[in-house]
Scaffold this active site. Structure first.
Site, PDB file in Angstrom:
ATOM      1  CG  ASP A  25      42.858  21.734  -0.789  1.00 30.28           C
ATOM      2  OD1 ASP A  25      42.247  22.004   0.263  1.00 30.28           O
ATOM      3  OD2 ASP A  25      42.756  20.631  -1.356  1.00 30.28           O
TER       4      ASP A  25
HETATM    5  C1  BGC Z   1      40.711  19.204   0.986  1.00 34.11           C
HETATM    6  C2  BGC Z   1      39.671  20.005   0.233  1.00 34.11           C
HETATM    7  C3  BGC Z   1      38.757  20.702   1.197  1.00 34.11           C
HETATM    8  C4  BGC Z   1      39.565  21.534   2.166  1.00 34.11           C
HETATM    9  C5  BGC Z   1      38.720  22.281   3.173  1.00 34.11           C
HETATM   10  C6  BGC Z   1      41.391  20.025   2.064  1.00 34.11           C
HETATM   11  O1  BGC Z   1      42.216  19.253   2.857  1.00 34.11           O
HETATM   12  O2  BGC Z   1      41.655  18.713   0.069  1.00 34.11           O
HETATM   13  O3  BGC Z   1      38.947  19.155  -0.607  1.00 34.11           O
HETATM   14  O4  BGC Z   1      37.834  21.481   0.491  1.00 34.11           O
HETATM   15  O5  BGC Z   1      40.452  20.695   2.867  1.00 34.11           O
HETATM   16  O6  BGC Z   1      38.135  21.450   4.081  1.00 34.11           O
END
Ligand code: BGC
Length: 710
Positions: free
Chosen positions: A264
């Site tokens: 993530d």
């Molecule tokens: C979130 C994810 C997301 C990623 C990309 C993160 O902050 O937790 O769910 O896919 O950002 O945008």
């Protein structure tokens, strides 16, 4: 298949070029007016040359930008390897459909599949080849801001809906334009952060992970999802991306997942914040060793992997294995043949918001809405002369929802517009009444709201939580209707009791008082582009509401975490001093304008063994006055087993359309694998003995029968 020989390609790449394939960088650093190298790019520790060889791109803003960035990239990258463009498509690309928590309430996986197909088609012409969806974190605590991204609290329903999304996005073959790769997230236990606070640590026993949290992720892996994203949180002491038991053990070895693991956002760097890595270099080592193939926005790999290889801590073979995986993924997406994967500005204009897509979105909004209360107020008469439309969501495009990718709020049909579309003649009297934010306690709009309510035949009162109260870092300690909305409801209902409340929002709220004063409550969640049209079709009885809650609504925030599939305490009457243990509205609950009568439930046998099955036949009649759908829900209880089992568990459901007056027999089949659970030794087994099978929901079971596994 492309003619590129991936092995030859890999062999001619420098170590730096290989490592760059494992990096994901936000789109803003690539677009034409990209941030100067002296700015944030420098802060990320990247050079201009490194920018040219990065493997994947996150969150590109438009198809034109994507084509431009890909073109420049193919020119500038010495190996001319296309980038993959990825982004979050939470509830639609440009045509926005209801948030996942709402889709869960539709109990219609075919519909969820169609929504995902539509989003994939739009995303593909819109310049994406992969998305970070589905999110299947199991919802048990409404304080958490991200509950809206999941299909709810039930492991089985969540798994079915997750699979529908995976299949919808990926289609049969991700090399075809119109199909894009999916990524299941956030593995695992992200929704169980202590006290409902985002990013917080989760302590979950292996039993509860396997029984409650894992099944939906596993269902997506079984459906062939191409990517998995470990969660931000510390799980049982170790952050997921570095959690060997979780990623290497369960995901890779046990489930045999061979696709891409992507961290993530900045989660690899965050290993230093969690205190499990002394610095970014150690963080890189931990994540890499744990099978993280691509890191999103941390740049620990590009900064330190080469050093780690030189020190002999990481082998070149392992690096090559990861890079090959990414190259193969690019090949599977067909990017070596068509680096645009069908992206086209011209086609996007025809496809975005086309009538077919709007129709899918509208149907989804109708099917996801849940009628929570109705004292014979609804449906409203289409011949009404005047309607008072009141509340902060009555004329607001915020109902589009919280995380809507390329969707634009101003393209969303508001409730006011939806009513006007359905009833061109009706006199709509509008008053906002108040705002919907916590600290906004201004009641100067009440007077006009009261006058407006009094002057009309009926009132539609649109209340809820603003969309920016849902999402990352949007946890709450209260689950109240924010601001002065409850007070507004009291004043308006007092002025005109012929009031139907329409609710919007991304999480369950405490609705005890609203329920006690409002004659009718229709919950629309965030319904998306066609929201206003769907609201009016439901309020005025063009269709009957048919959604069933995918999540329990607590009476009080202090009951959280709360869910229907709990295990009994030794004293089943256990309660709080100031509240009972039950939710205000149960999982599986939802009213209709019709009356569905359950006539009988017949089991083909009262015994089952490993080689046989039991057919359950449930006869249902629509005694209402219009056609409509009913979700027949089948629940199981294992009465005595070596581990304490939940008082109810959903094991199957069928959503069926009934004409007015129609009787149908809905059939289910119970087989032995449906009786299995994780025992105290963490084995997935069924145990001989008695089971209960029920049809209905929660405290409203219509029939319960016993049978035995022999
Ligand atoms: C979130 C994810 C997301 C990623 C990309 C993160 O902050 O937790 O769910 O896919 O950002 O945008």
């Amino acid at each position: 298949m492309s003619k590129v020989n991936l092995r030859e390609l890999l062999n001619k790449m420098t170590t730096k070029q290989k490592i760059a394939q494992l990096e994901q960088l936000a789109a803003r650093y690539f677009t034409k007016n990209k941030t100067d190298i002296t700015g944030p790019l420098r802060d990320l520790g990247l050079t201009e040359d490194e920018l040219k060889i990065i493997g994947t791109n996150l969150g590109i803003g438009s198809v034109e930008d994507m084509i431009d960035v890909q073109n420049r990239h193919l020119d500038e990258d010495p190996n001319h390897i296309p980038m993959i463009f990825m982004s979050d498509i939470i509830h639609g690309f440009r045509t926005i459909y209801p948030i996942p928590l709402a889709l869960g309430c539709s109990f219609d996986d075919q519909l969820v599949y169609e929504c995902s197909r539509m989003a994939a088609r739009e995303a593909s012409v819109g310049g994406l080849q992969a998305t970070f969806t589905p999110m299947v974190d199991c919802i048990r605590d409404a304080r958490w801001g991200r509950v809206m991204e999941s299909c709810g609290e039930d492991p089985y329903l969540n798994g079915i809906m997750g699979q529908a999304q995976v299949k919808g996005f990926q289609g049969d073959d991700i090399s075809n334009p119109g199909n894009i790769a999916a990524c299941v997230k956030h593995f695992a236990g992200y929704s169980a952060g202590e006290a409902g606070r985002d990013y917080n640590m989760a302590e979950l026993s292996e039993h509860s992970l396997r029984q409650v949290h894992f099944p939906a992720y596993k269902a997506c892996v079984d459906a062939g999802v191409k990517m998995v994203m470990p969660s931000f949180n510390v799980l049982n002491g170790v952050p997921s991306v570095a959690n060997k038991w979780l990623v290497n053990g369960v995901l890779r070895n046990e489930w045999g997942f061979d696709g891409i693991v992507i961290s993530d956002w900045d989660a690899v760097y965050e290993l230093t914040q969690h205190g499990v890595a002394a610095d970014l270099k150690e963080a890189a080592l931990l994540a890499f060793e744990n099978g993280c193939n691509i890191e999103m926005m941390s740049f620990s790999y590009i900064s330190h992997l080469e050093e780690l290889i030189n020190e002999g801590k990481i082998s070149v073979d392992r690096l090559d294995e990861y890079v090959m995986k990414v190259l193969e993924f690019k090949e599977e997406l067909g990017l070596f043949d068509d680096p645009y994967h069908g992206a086209s500005s011209e086609d996007s204009k025809k496809l975005f918001l086309c009538s077919e897509h709007r129709e899918i979105s509208r149907r989804a909004a109708r099917e996801s809405a849940v009628l929570l209360k109705n004292d014979n107020i609804l449906p409203l008469d289409r011949k009404l002369k005047s309607i008072a439309l009141i509340g902060p969501f009555a004329n607001s495009d915020d109902i589009n929802g919280a995380w809507s990718c390329a969707g634009r709020r101003n393209e969303c049909v508001t409730v006011k517009e939806g009513i006007r579309n359905l009833l061109p003649e009706v006199d709509i009297k509008y008053a906002k009444g108040c705002e919907s934010y916590l600290n906004d306690r201004n009641i100067s709009g009440f007077e006009q709201a009261i006058v407006t309510a009094k002057s009309a035949d009926a009132v539609i009162l649109c209340l809820g939580e603003p969309s920016d109260y849902s999402g990352e870092e949007r946890s709450r300690t209260e689950l109240t209707l924010p601001g002065m909305q409850l007070e507004l409801a009291r004043a308006v209902i007092d002025a005109n009791p012929n009031t139907a409340v329409v609710l919007f929002g991304g999480r369950p709220l405490e609705l005890v008082e609203l329920d006690s004063i409002a004659p009718a409550i229709l919950h629309m969640w965030f319904p998306g582009t066609e929201g206003g049209n769907a609201v009016s079709e439901l309020l005025f009885g063009v269709y009957s509401p048919c959604g069933k809650l995918s999540v329990s609504f607590p009476k009080k925030v202090g009951q959280c975490p709360i869910y229907y599939n709990y295990t009994n305490t030794g004293r089943p009457k256990s309660r709080y001093i100031d509240c009972d243990k039950f939710p205000q509205y149960f999982f599986g609950y939802g009213l209709s304008y019709n009356k569905f009568t359950y006539n009988s439930m017949i089991l083909s046998s009262h015994t089952i063994d490993k080689n046989s099955s039991i057919k359950v036949s449930v006869e249902v009649t629509n005694e209402g006055c219009m056609s409509g759908k009913e979700t027949v829900q089948l629940y199981l209880r294992d009465l005595v087993s070596s581990a304490s089992r939940p008082v109810q568990e959903l094991i199957s459901f069928k959503k069926v359309n009934f004409e007015k007056g129609e009787t149908k027999t809905v059939e289910f089949e119970i087989t032995e694998p449906m009786l299995r659970f994780w025992n105290a030794d963490n084995e997935f087994v069924s145990e001989r003995g008695e089971f209960e099978i029920s049809v209905g929901y929660a405290d409203h079971m219509k029939f319960t029968e016993k049978f035995s596994l022999i």
